[in-house]
Design a protein around this motif. Structure first.
Motif, PDB file in Angstrom:
ATOM      1  N   LEU A   1       0.844  -1.193   0.000  1.00 47.44           N
ATOM      2  CA  LEU A   1       0.000   0.000   0.000  1.00 47.44           C
ATOM      3  C   LEU A   1       0.879   1.242   0.000  1.00 47.44           C
ATOM      4  O   LEU A   1       2.065   1.192   0.349  1.00 47.44           O
ATOM      5  CB  LEU A   1      -0.954   0.006   1.195  1.00 47.44           C
ATOM      6  CG  LEU A   1      -0.389   0.022   2.614  1.00 47.44           C
ATOM      7  CD1 LEU A   1       0.079   1.396   3.061  1.00 47.44           C
ATOM      8  CD2 LEU A   1      -1.440  -0.485   3.593  1.00 47.44           C
ATOM      9  N   GLU A   2       0.270   2.342  -0.392  1.00 50.58           N
ATOM     10  CA  GLU A   2       0.917   3.643  -0.299  1.00 50.58           C
ATOM     11  C   GLU A   2      -0.116   4.648   0.173  1.00 50.58           C
ATOM     12  O   GLU A   2      -1.143   4.845  -0.485  1.00 50.58           O
ATOM     13  CB  GLU A   2       1.526   4.084  -1.627  1.00 50.58           C
ATOM     14  CG  GLU A   2       2.292   5.397  -1.510  1.00 50.58           C
ATOM     15  CD  GLU A   2       3.193   5.682  -2.693  1.00 50.58           C
ATOM     16  OE1 GLU A   2       4.031   6.602  -2.606  1.00 50.58           O
ATOM     17  OE2 GLU A   2       3.081   4.961  -3.717  1.00 50.58           O
ATOM     18  N   SER A  58       5.089  10.007   6.550  1.00 53.41           N
ATOM     19  CA  SER A  58       5.626   9.657   7.865  1.00 53.41           C
ATOM     20  C   SER A  58       7.057  10.147   8.016  1.00 53.41           C
ATOM     21  O   SER A  58       7.619  10.122   9.114  1.00 53.41           O
ATOM     22  CB  SER A  58       5.583   8.143   8.058  1.00 53.41           C
ATOM     23  OG  SER A  58       6.323   7.489   7.028  1.00 53.41           O
ATOM     24  N   ASP A  59       7.653  10.579   6.912  1.00 57.61           N
ATOM     25  CA  ASP A  59       9.036  11.049   6.868  1.00 57.61           C
ATOM     26  C   ASP A  59       9.074  12.244   5.912  1.00 57.61           C
ATOM     27  O   ASP A  59       8.569  12.165   4.786  1.00 57.61           O
ATOM     28  CB  ASP A  59       9.937   9.908   6.357  1.00 57.61           C
ATOM     29  CG  ASP A  59      11.423  10.237   6.411  1.00 57.61           C
ATOM     30  OD1 ASP A  59      11.790  11.387   6.087  1.00 57.61           O
ATOM     31  OD2 ASP A  59      12.223   9.346   6.754  1.00 57.61           O
ATOM     32  N   ARG A  81       6.102   5.312  15.804  1.00 62.89           N
ATOM     33  CA  ARG A  81       5.180   6.242  16.465  1.00 62.89           C
ATOM     34  C   ARG A  81       4.136   6.777  15.485  1.00 62.89           C
ATOM     35  O   ARG A  81       2.968   6.968  15.849  1.00 62.89           O
ATOM     36  CB  ARG A  81       5.976   7.382  17.109  1.00 62.89           C
ATOM     37  CG  ARG A  81       6.794   6.927  18.316  1.00 62.89           C
ATOM     38  CD  ARG A  81       7.409   8.091  19.066  1.00 62.89           C
ATOM     39  NE  ARG A  81       8.498   8.719  18.322  1.00 62.89           N
ATOM     40  CZ  ARG A  81       9.766   8.315  18.361  1.00 62.89           C
ATOM     41  NH1 ARG A  81      10.108   7.266  19.109  1.00 62.89           N
ATOM     42  NH2 ARG A  81      10.702   8.947  17.678  1.00 62.89           N
ATOM     43  N   TRP A  82       4.548   7.005  14.238  1.00 65.04           N
ATOM     44  CA  TRP A  82       3.604   7.476  13.222  1.00 65.04           C
ATOM     45  C   TRP A  82       2.504   6.436  12.998  1.00 65.04           C
ATOM     46  O   TRP A  82       1.323   6.766  12.972  1.00 65.04           O
ATOM     47  CB  TRP A  82       4.347   7.764  11.915  1.00 65.04           C
ATOM     48  CG  TRP A  82       3.484   8.397  10.862  1.00 65.04           C
ATOM     49  CD1 TRP A  82       3.278   9.732  10.662  1.00 65.04           C
ATOM     50  CD2 TRP A  82       2.695   7.709   9.871  1.00 65.04           C
ATOM     51  NE1 TRP A  82       2.415   9.926   9.607  1.00 65.04           N
ATOM     52  CE2 TRP A  82       2.041   8.708   9.097  1.00 65.04           C
ATOM     53  CE3 TRP A  82       2.488   6.372   9.559  1.00 65.04           C
ATOM     54  CZ2 TRP A  82       1.193   8.395   8.042  1.00 65.04           C
ATOM     55  CZ3 TRP A  82       1.630   6.050   8.506  1.00 65.04           C
ATOM     56  CH2 TRP A  82       1.005   7.051   7.753  1.00 65.04           C
ATOM     57  N   GLY A 115       4.690  10.316   0.646  1.00 70.22           N
ATOM     58  CA  GLY A 115       3.726   9.365   1.189  1.00 70.22           C
ATOM     59  C   GLY A 115       4.411   8.321   2.048  1.00 70.22           C
ATOM     60  O   GLY A 115       5.611   8.414   2.329  1.00 70.22           O
ATOM     61  N   THR A 116       3.644   7.327   2.456  1.00 70.19           N
ATOM     62  CA  THR A 116       4.154   6.254   3.320  1.00 70.19           C
ATOM     63  C   THR A 116       3.813   4.913   2.700  1.00 70.19           C
ATOM     64  O   THR A 116       2.639   4.641   2.409  1.00 70.19           O
ATOM     65  CB  THR A 116       3.547   6.354   4.730  1.00 70.19           C
ATOM     66  OG1 THR A 116       3.921   7.609   5.310  1.00 70.19           O
ATOM     67  CG2 THR A 116       4.044   5.227   5.619  1.00 70.19           C
ATOM     68  N   ARG A 117       4.822   4.098   2.518  1.00 69.33           N
ATOM     69  CA  ARG A 117       4.627   2.770   1.931  1.00 69.33           C
ATOM     70  C   ARG A 117       4.771   1.685   2.995  1.00 69.33           C
ATOM     71  O   ARG A 117       5.545   1.820   3.942  1.00 69.33           O
ATOM     72  CB  ARG A 117       5.654   2.514   0.819  1.00 69.33           C
ATOM     73  CG  ARG A 117       5.434   3.366  -0.419  1.00 69.33           C
ATOM     74  CD  ARG A 117       6.489   3.064  -1.478  1.00 69.33           C
ATOM     75  NE  ARG A 117       6.180   3.711  -2.750  1.00 69.33           N
ATOM     76  CZ  ARG A 117       6.892   3.548  -3.854  1.00 69.33           C
ATOM     77  NH1 ARG A 117       7.987   2.778  -3.838  1.00 69.33           N
ATOM     78  NH2 ARG A 117       6.541   4.159  -4.975  1.00 69.33           N
ATOM     79  N   ALA A 118       4.037   0.605   2.787  1.00 68.34           N
ATOM     80  CA  ALA A 118       4.133  -0.547   3.685  1.00 68.34           C
ATOM     81  C   ALA A 118       3.782  -1.806   2.908  1.00 68.34           C
ATOM     82  O   ALA A 118       3.162  -1.741   1.834  1.00 68.34           O
ATOM     83  CB  ALA A 118       3.212  -0.386   4.892  1.00 68.34           C
ATOM     84  N   SER A 119       4.167  -2.944   3.471  1.00 72.26           N
ATOM     85  CA  SER A 119       3.873  -4.243   2.849  1.00 72.26           C
ATOM     86  C   SER A 119       3.338  -5.209   3.901  1.00 72.26           C
ATOM     87  O   SER A 119       3.693  -5.123   5.083  1.00 72.26           O
ATOM     88  CB  SER A 119       5.133  -4.856   2.233  1.00 72.26           C
ATOM     89  OG  SER A 119       5.695  -4.042   1.241  1.00 72.26           O
TER      90      SER A 119
END
Length: 255
Positions: free
Chosen positions: A135-136, A141-142, A189-190, A147-151
């Protein structure tokens, strides 16, 4: 979070030889001097819940939730412990990790025991990783990124070193969200603020092991369903799975 003994542990499987329970995040498997202030222990709670002795044959980290197996008599304990030692147990974990992890990769990276002397030899450690979804999010978060990416990653450890999955994911620069030891503090924390909870997002999803009575393959799972879209209409998620089911259903995953 309930104190030990206040809330019975969910039973996933029970026969005369073994029992599988859902270990909540934040509980220790048994007492240890390394965490003397803790009051929640699966071993003692399950013993009181069942009214009989139970025998640990493997363990999960304090922050990890999911399937935990214990034997109900010494012969079964020896058989199961031997199966874990011989790597005859298939272990499958789900992890929420930073960034877009590789589609598939095998991490073969030796690990030195974390509590060993500085000069201690590293031990062979292997983990197969597969990205199930990504996802994005448009929120940053930085400050370096828009944006913020995760898997969502499936991790299958072939060996059983302490913190192996957590350390191997850090090794490939995709640490588990909420990992205070091996992850990124600001990112943790984000995500805690975004998800409304502070926790390690590592879930012991499935175990396949030889049954101690006859050796047949016994498949044990936590009850968590992925893809979440496969849930039947009217499905009611058990209380102990709601954190994870909300994570799977409440974010814009792309499989």
């Amino acid at each position: 979070m309930a104190q030990a003994g206040a809330l019975p542990l969910p039973l996933l499987w029970r026969d005369e030889h073994l029992v599988a329970v859902y270990k909540p995040a934040g509980w220790l498997v048994h007492r240890t001097g390394l965490d003397a202030g803790e009051t929640r222990f699966v071993l003692q709670t399950l013993r009181d819940q069942l009214g009989q002795h139970v025998f640990p044959v493997h363990r999960l980290d304090k922050g990890t939730c999911g399937v935990l197996v214990m034997a109900l008599h010494p012969r079964a304990a020896r058989s199961l412990a031997d199966a874990f030692a011989a790597q005859a147990v298939r272990k499958r974990y789900l992890a929420l990790v930073r960034g877009w992890a590789p589609t598939r990769t095998d991490v073969d990276h030796a690990l030195r025991p974390e509590d060993a002397a500085q000069g201690a030899a590293a031990q062979p450690a292997r983990t197969h990783l597969a990205r199930l979804a990504q996802l994005e999010l448009p929120e940053a978060s930085d400050a370096r990124f828009a944006g913020t990416r995760a898997s969502l990653v499936l991790a299958e450890p072939a060996t059983g070193r302490r913190h192996q999955i957590r350390r191997h994911l850090k090794h490939i620069a995709h640490p588990i969200i909420g990992d205070a030891t091996h992850g990124k503090g600001p990112l943790n924390r984000w995500w805690a603020a975004r998800l409304g909870r502070t926790r390690l997002w590592l879930h012991a999803w499935q175990l396949t092991l030889p049954h101690p009575a006859d050796g047949r393959a016994l498949v044990l799972d936590s009850g968590l369903r992925w893809p979440a879209a496969d849930l039947a209409p009217g499905h009611e998620t058990p209380e102990y799975l709601r954190d994870w089911q909300a994570l799977l259903q409440g974010l814009p995953w792309q499989q």
